[in-house]
Design a protein around this motif. Structure first.
Motif, PDB file in Angstrom:
ATOM      1  N   LEU A 210      66.250   5.599  35.160  1.00 43.32           N
ATOM      2  CA  LEU A 210      66.818   6.248  36.331  1.00 43.32           C
ATOM      3  C   LEU A 210      67.717   5.298  37.106  1.00 43.32           C
ATOM      4  N   GLN A 211      67.274   4.061  37.284  1.00 45.04           N
ATOM      5  CA  GLN A 211      68.079   3.113  38.049  1.00 45.04           C
ATOM      6  C   GLN A 211      69.407   2.821  37.344  1.00 45.04           C
ATOM      7  N   ARG A 212      69.374   2.726  36.020  1.00 50.86           N
ATOM      8  CA  ARG A 212      70.630   2.525  35.265  1.00 50.86           C
ATOM      9  C   ARG A 212      71.540   3.736  35.419  1.00 50.86           C
ATOM     10  N   PHE A 213      70.961   4.919  35.350  1.00 50.04           N
ATOM     11  CA  PHE A 213      71.735   6.155  35.469  1.00 50.04           C
ATOM     12  C   PHE A 213      72.379   6.254  36.850  1.00 50.04           C
ATOM     13  N   LEU A 214      71.599   5.976  37.901  1.00 49.83           N
ATOM     14  CA  LEU A 214      72.113   6.076  39.261  1.00 49.83           C
ATOM     15  C   LEU A 214      73.177   5.022  39.539  1.00 49.83           C
ATOM     16  N   ALA A 215      73.018   3.840  38.938  1.00 50.72           N
ATOM     17  CA  ALA A 215      73.995   2.769  39.160  1.00 50.72           C
ATOM     18  C   ALA A 215      75.367   3.142  38.611  1.00 50.72           C
ATOM     19  N   GLN A 216      75.399   4.011  37.616  1.00 46.89           N
ATOM     20  CA  GLN A 216      76.659   4.400  36.987  1.00 46.89           C
ATOM     21  C   GLN A 216      77.167   5.753  37.487  1.00 46.89           C
ATOM     22  N   ALA A 217      76.352   6.457  38.279  1.00 45.17           N
ATOM     23  CA  ALA A 217      76.748   7.781  38.769  1.00 45.17           C
ATOM     24  C   ALA A 217      77.726   7.639  39.947  1.00 45.17           C
ATOM     25  N   PRO A 218      78.624   8.595  40.131  1.00 48.31           N
ATOM     26  CA  PRO A 218      78.815   9.803  39.340  1.00 48.31           C
ATOM     27  C   PRO A 218      79.779   9.642  38.165  1.00 48.31           C
ATOM     28  N   GLY A 219      80.281   8.406  37.941  1.00 51.41           N
ATOM     29  CA  GLY A 219      81.232   8.229  36.854  1.00 51.41           C
ATOM     30  C   GLY A 219      80.684   8.648  35.511  1.00 51.41           C
ATOM     31  N   ASN A 220      79.381   8.400  35.286  1.00 54.09           N
ATOM     32  CA  ASN A 220      78.810   8.742  33.987  1.00 54.09           C
ATOM     33  C   ASN A 220      78.755  10.252  33.754  1.00 54.09           C
ATOM     34  N   ILE A 221      78.558  11.028  34.809  1.00 61.45           N
ATOM     35  CA  ILE A 221      78.520  12.479  34.588  1.00 61.45           C
ATOM     36  C   ILE A 221      79.924  13.079  34.542  1.00 61.45           C
ATOM     37  N   LEU A 222      80.915  12.297  34.923  1.00 57.81           N
ATOM     38  CA  LEU A 222      82.292  12.767  34.809  1.00 57.81           C
ATOM     39  C   LEU A 222      82.832  12.583  33.392  1.00 57.81           C
ATOM     40  N   VAL A 223      82.345  11.568  32.680  1.00 56.94           N
ATOM     41  CA  VAL A 223      82.933  11.282  31.372  1.00 56.94           C
ATOM     42  C   VAL A 223      81.940  11.162  30.229  1.00 56.94           C
ATOM     43  N   LYS A 224      80.689  10.774  30.502  1.00 62.23           N
ATOM     44  CA  LYS A 224      79.812  10.376  29.408  1.00 62.23           C
ATOM     45  C   LYS A 224      79.540  11.497  28.422  1.00 62.23           C
ATOM     46  N   TYR A 225      79.396  12.728  28.910  1.00 60.88           N
ATOM     47  CA  TYR A 225      79.003  13.810  28.029  1.00 60.88           C
ATOM     48  C   TYR A 225      80.175  14.718  27.675  1.00 60.88           C
ATOM     49  N   GLN A 226      81.388  14.215  27.885  1.00 60.39           N
ATOM     50  CA  GLN A 226      82.574  15.031  27.629  1.00 60.39           C
ATOM     51  C   GLN A 226      83.289  14.584  26.370  1.00 60.39           C
ATOM     52  N   ASP A 227      83.864  15.540  25.678  1.00 55.98           N
ATOM     53  CA  ASP A 227      84.695  15.254  24.509  1.00 55.98           C
ATOM     54  C   ASP A 227      86.132  15.102  24.987  1.00 55.98           C
ATOM     55  N   HIS A 228      86.459  13.879  25.455  1.00 54.23           N
ATOM     56  CA  HIS A 228      87.772  13.637  26.049  1.00 54.23           C
ATOM     57  C   HIS A 228      88.740  13.000  25.053  1.00 54.23           C
ATOM     58  N   ASP A 229      88.264  12.667  23.832  1.00 55.81           N
ATOM     59  CA  ASP A 229      89.099  11.849  22.958  1.00 55.81           C
ATOM     60  C   ASP A 229      90.436  12.519  22.693  1.00 55.81           C
ATOM     61  N   SER A 230      91.496  11.768  22.832  1.00 64.70           N
ATOM     62  CA  SER A 230      92.827  12.353  22.761  1.00 64.70           C
ATOM     63  C   SER A 230      93.132  12.940  21.388  1.00 64.70           C
ATOM     64  N   LEU A 231      92.733  12.269  20.306  1.00 62.72           N
ATOM     65  CA  LEU A 231      93.020  12.797  18.971  1.00 62.72           C
ATOM     66  C   LEU A 231      92.331  14.137  18.758  1.00 62.72           C
ATOM     67  N   ALA A 232      91.038  14.193  19.049  1.00 63.60           N
ATOM     68  CA  ALA A 232      90.310  15.448  18.889  1.00 63.60           C
ATOM     69  C   ALA A 232      90.888  16.532  19.791  1.00 63.60           C
ATOM     70  N   THR A 233      91.234  16.158  21.025  1.00 67.85           N
ATOM     71  CA  THR A 233      91.802  17.127  21.961  1.00 67.85           C
ATOM     72  C   THR A 233      93.125  17.673  21.447  1.00 67.85           C
ATOM     73  N   HIS A 234      93.980  16.802  20.933  1.00 66.58           N
ATOM     74  CA  HIS A 234      95.278  17.245  20.426  1.00 66.58           C
ATOM     75  C   HIS A 234      95.130  18.116  19.180  1.00 66.58           C
ATOM     76  N   ILE A 235      94.185  17.782  18.315  1.00 69.84           N
ATOM     77  CA  ILE A 235      93.984  18.598  17.115  1.00 69.84           C
ATOM     78  C   ILE A 235      93.496  19.993  17.492  1.00 69.84           C
ATOM     79  N   LYS A 236      92.535  20.054  18.413  1.00 73.95           N
ATOM     80  CA  LYS A 236      92.021  21.361  18.822  1.00 73.95           C
ATOM     81  C   LYS A 236      93.100  22.186  19.516  1.00 73.95           C
ATOM     82  N   ALA A 237      93.917  21.537  20.321  1.00 78.56           N
ATOM     83  CA  ALA A 237      95.018  22.263  20.965  1.00 78.56           C
ATOM     84  C   ALA A 237      95.999  22.783  19.920  1.00 78.56           C
TER      85      ALA A 237
END
Length: 349
Positions: A210-237
């Motif tokens: 929990l302490q590790r999670f809170l230390a990185q929040a909210p940045g971790n919930i903005l990016v950690k569980y997202q499929d942001h990779d540009s190659l994958a994003t461009h292929i899907k588009a």
């Protein structure tokens, strides 16, 4: 287009709107928090996730509100940490989420939500009987809740669809990346829909986690569980711009992206996202969108997706989502309200 590790300027301005009743202009507010407003006047510009994270943290401390001033009462500083603690003591996500939702309701009646399990599908419905809020408010609520759920489960929980009561905002790209391609607006209720098997995930989190999670929040919930990779994003588009029957094979796709087939395979393998998985993801999103059209027959959807017959479509859809198209259509076309719904209610808001 959303870019890995960045947030649209439009969402920064949305985050600041809750402070305008205080008579604070955005530039003055940012300057007070030691943040530059340079470049934010470009609606197509983007800031790093770190910038948005600092903005969220500093405003939460100064105004004792972790929800950007968007609720009737402030979501007091420390609420997010207590939400995590309320959930992590439970054995599974199915038991944790009701505890978390009840905790939020006790903080503020604005957060009156319930978890409902319907066979292979689950939904979290947020009840707000008054006038609809801004889209940013709804998506911030879902961002917090989904981020905690993913952390508890130890994996990203794919969201199949999102319904919100307000009209569609002018900008949606980041919301699609964060949540789902299937966003519906001006709906009767606010809800997210996902595969119910995620609820069976055991929770094995301790205070150090929990302490590790809170230390990185909210940045971790903005990016950690997202499929942001540009190659994958461009292929899907690229795939979304073509009928499935015209989707290229691996060699033609590689030529489109100016790489060799072996390089393309290697880069996608490194991401854990082979080309077939990307195609399945786009087909799933298209199917989910078309199933929301009540008059569109299953056979027509199967044909649009490039399946030889309905049975192949049914088999694939169950593999993608854990349920069959008929059950999904029943859920997505239902109109959540306070009573008379099928399904097992796991918490009563």
């Amino acid at each position: 287009m959303a870019v890995k590790g960045t947030i649209s300027n439009r969402l920064v301005h949305e985050a600041l709107l809750g402070y305008q009743p205080l008579g604070l202009a955005p530039d003055a507010l940012l300057a007070r928090e030691g943040l530059s407003a340079q470049g934010l006047d470009d609606p197509d510009g983007r800031v790093g996730v770190g910038y948005f994270e600092r903005l969220w943290r500093r405003l939460a401390r100064r105004y004792d509100d972790e929800f950007f001033g968007m609720a009737a009462r402030p979501l007091r500083a420390g609420s997010f940490a207590f939400l995590c603690r309320a959930c992590m003591a439970q054995p599974t996500l199915a038991e944790a989420l009701p505890h978390g939702l009840e905790f939020l309701r006790l903080l503020d009646e604005d957060f009156r939500a319930e978890l409902i399990r319907r066979d292979e599908l689950a939904e979290i419905v947020l009840h707000d009987p008054d006038e609809p809020r801004r889209a940013f408010a709804y998506f911030t609520f879902w961002l917090i809740l989904h981020g905690v759920a993913c952390w508890l489960a130890g994996r990203r929980i794919p969201i199949l669809a999102v319904d919100v009561r307000c009209a569609a905002p002018a900008y949606l790209d980041d919301y699609r990346v964060m949540f789902s391609e299937n966003l519906r607006f001006a709906r009767p209720a606010n809800r997210i829909i996902f595969a119910a098997d995620a609820l069976d995930a055991p929770i094995r989190r301790d205070e150090k986690d929990l302490q590790r999670f809170l230390a990185q929040a909210p940045g971790n919930i903005l990016v950690k569980y997202q499929d942001h990779d540009s190659l994958a994003t461009h292929i899907k588009a690229h795939l979304r711009g073509l009928p499935p029957a015209q989707w290229p094979d691996g060699e033609r796709l590689a030529a489109t992206f100016h790489v060799s087939p072996s390089t393309l395979r290697r880069r996608l393998a490194a991401l854990g996202q082979p080309y077939q998985a990307l195609k399945d993801g786009v087909r799933r999103d298209l199917a989910i969108g078309w199933l929301a059209e009540a008059d569109l027959p299953f056979a027509a959807i199967a044909e649009r997706l490039g399946f030889a017959d309905i049975s192949s479509f049914y088999k694939a859809f169950r593999k993608w989502t854990g349920t069959n198209p008929g059950r999904y259509r029943t859920l997505i076309l239902s109109q959540p309200d306070r009573a008379g719904r099928p399904g097992r209610r796991l918490t009563g808001g």
